[in-house]
Write a protein that holds these residues in place. Structure first.
Motif, PDB file in Angstrom:
ATOM      1  N   GLU A  38       0.816  -1.222   0.000  1.00 27.22           N
ATOM      2  CA  GLU A  38       0.000   0.000   0.000  1.00 27.22           C
ATOM      3  C   GLU A  38       0.848   1.269   0.000  1.00 27.22           C
ATOM      4  N   GLU A  39       2.153   1.148   0.197  1.00 33.93           N
ATOM      5  CA  GLU A  39       3.026   2.326   0.190  1.00 33.93           C
ATOM      6  C   GLU A  39       3.287   2.773  -1.246  1.00 33.93           C
ATOM      7  N   HIS A  40       3.258   4.095  -1.451  1.00 33.53           N
ATOM      8  CA  HIS A  40       3.470   4.667  -2.773  1.00 33.53           C
ATOM      9  C   HIS A  40       4.958   4.896  -3.036  1.00 33.53           C
ATOM     10  N   VAL A  41       5.319   4.804  -4.308  1.00 31.41           N
ATOM     11  CA  VAL A  41       6.722   4.899  -4.717  1.00 31.41           C
ATOM     12  C   VAL A  41       6.899   6.061  -5.687  1.00 31.41           C
ATOM     13  N   PHE A  42       8.001   6.796  -5.520  1.00 32.77           N
ATOM     14  CA  PHE A  42       8.358   7.856  -6.455  1.00 32.77           C
ATOM     15  C   PHE A  42       9.683   7.500  -7.118  1.00 32.77           C
ATOM     16  N   VAL A  43       9.723   7.622  -8.463  1.00 36.04           N
ATOM     17  CA  VAL A  43      10.929   7.335  -9.237  1.00 36.04           C
ATOM     18  C   VAL A  43      11.307   8.589 -10.025  1.00 36.04           C
ATOM     19  N   PRO A  44      12.275   9.365  -9.554  1.00 31.80           N
ATOM     20  CA  PRO A  44      12.677  10.584 -10.279  1.00 31.80           C
ATOM     21  C   PRO A  44      13.498  10.263 -11.520  1.00 31.80           C
ATOM     22  N   GLU A 113       2.805  14.337  -4.953  1.00 32.94           N
ATOM     23  CA  GLU A 113       2.401  14.145  -3.561  1.00 32.94           C
ATOM     24  C   GLU A 113       3.518  13.415  -2.817  1.00 32.94           C
ATOM     25  N   PRO A 114       3.712  13.713  -1.535  1.00 36.81           N
ATOM     26  CA  PRO A 114       4.713  12.984  -0.751  1.00 36.81           C
ATOM     27  C   PRO A 114       4.403  11.486  -0.713  1.00 36.81           C
ATOM     28  N   VAL A 115       5.452  10.686  -0.667  1.00 38.57           N
ATOM     29  CA  VAL A 115       5.326   9.231  -0.705  1.00 38.57           C
ATOM     30  C   VAL A 115       6.122   8.598   0.439  1.00 38.57           C
ATOM     31  N   GLU A 116       5.903   7.306   0.612  1.00 41.13           N
ATOM     32  CA  GLU A 116       6.634   6.563   1.638  1.00 41.13           C
ATOM     33  C   GLU A 116       7.979   6.040   1.136  1.00 41.13           C
ATOM     34  N   LEU A 117       8.079   5.839  -0.190  1.00 43.39           N
ATOM     35  CA  LEU A 117       9.263   5.194  -0.758  1.00 43.39           C
ATOM     36  C   LEU A 117       9.753   5.945  -1.993  1.00 43.39           C
ATOM     37  N   GLY A 147       9.737   7.673   5.905  1.00 44.45           N
ATOM     38  CA  GLY A 147       9.925   7.153   4.553  1.00 44.45           C
ATOM     39  C   GLY A 147      11.341   6.647   4.328  1.00 44.45           C
ATOM     40  N   ARG A 148      11.490   5.836   3.272  1.00 42.49           N
ATOM     41  CA  ARG A 148      12.777   5.238   2.950  1.00 42.49           C
ATOM     42  C   ARG A 148      13.102   5.407   1.463  1.00 42.49           C
ATOM     43  N   MET A 149      14.381   5.461   1.188  1.00 41.03           N
ATOM     44  CA  MET A 149      14.834   5.645  -0.193  1.00 41.03           C
ATOM     45  C   MET A 149      15.917   4.634  -0.527  1.00 41.03           C
ATOM     46  N   LEU A 150      15.800   4.016  -1.710  1.00 42.73           N
ATOM     47  CA  LEU A 150      16.883   3.202  -2.244  1.00 42.73           C
ATOM     48  C   LEU A 150      17.602   4.051  -3.281  1.00 42.73           C
ATOM     49  N   LEU A 151      18.862   4.350  -3.021  1.00 39.22           N
ATOM     50  CA  LEU A 151      19.650   5.267  -3.847  1.00 39.22           C
ATOM     51  C   LEU A 151      20.842   4.515  -4.431  1.00 39.22           C
TER      52      LEU A 151
END
Length: 214
Positions: A38-44, A113-117, A147-151
């Motif tokens: 259910e967590e939303h993801v953002f991919v820049p 919108e802000p996301v969790e991931l 929130g968390r980020m995989l970089l």
């Protein structure tokens, strides 16, 4: 980020940075974020990445931002998706299909919108060094508390290669994400026969995978 540089890359199909398969580092390390469906993801700066499809199979909503309209349209046509296209303003369009919501436009101004991931494979390393702080501030704004980020970054001697991708070393990561928890999950050095070493004559080249936690 030089916008015209990237527009020219896509227009001339000089996209050696595009991976035709899902990034193996994503497959191996996404679980380190303890992601929930259910967590939303953002991919820049998502391009037409296959990573989007994989993430959409794991999450209810995946948002991407890409400067090039060529890249966005190619993504949907190559997957035989017919998106709903909405013209938001003079500078941004939104392409929607099932779990995917891709914004064509500038990552700094897209109405997100802000996301969790967050998953950043090639965005930070494509930014000019002078733009990094503003870009990371944008990521901070878009990452919810907890929130968390995989970089994924690259590390090499910057003086040996002009970039992009630009080298972002351990010290720079610590500076950019000050106040957040940074964990190096993996560092993969390439061997001497790798094209980055053999052809570019680099003294070293490594991929690094970071977990960033708000």
């Amino acid at each position: 980020m030089d916008k015209e540089f990237w527009h020219r890359k896509w227009a001339s199909n000089r996209i050696g940075f595009h991976m035709t398969d899902v990034n193996p580092l994503l497959l191996e390390y996404w679980s380190a974020l303890s992601p929930q469906r259910e967590e939303h993801v953002f991919v820049p700066l998502c391009g037409k990445s296959e990573d989007l499809v994989w993430l959409a199979s794991k999450h209810e909503k995946v948002m991407g931002v890409e400067l090039s309209e060529i890249a966005v349209r190619s993504f949907f046509s190559e997957h035989f998706y017919t998106p709903l296209v909405t013209q938001i303003d003079s500078y941004h369009q939104c392409y929607e299909f099932d779990e995917l919501q891709l914004y064509q436009g500038d990552v700094f101004t897209a109405p997100l919108e802000p996301v969790e991931l967050i998953y950043d494979r090639a965005a930070l390393v494509s930014m000019m060094p002078s733009q990094r702080e503003a870009y990371v501030q944008r990521l901070r704004e878009l990452l919810k508390p907890g929130g968390r980020m995989l970089l994924i970054t690259v590390d090499y001697v910057q003086a040996e290669l002009a970039g992009p991708p630009f080298s972002v070393d351990h010290h720079q990561i610590q500076q950019l994400f000050q106040g957040m928890k940074t964990t190096l999950l993996c560092r993969k050095e390439v061997d001497p026969e790798h094209p980055k070493i053999a052809q570019q004559k680099l003294s070293r080249f490594a991929d690094e995978v970071w977990l960033i936690e708000a």
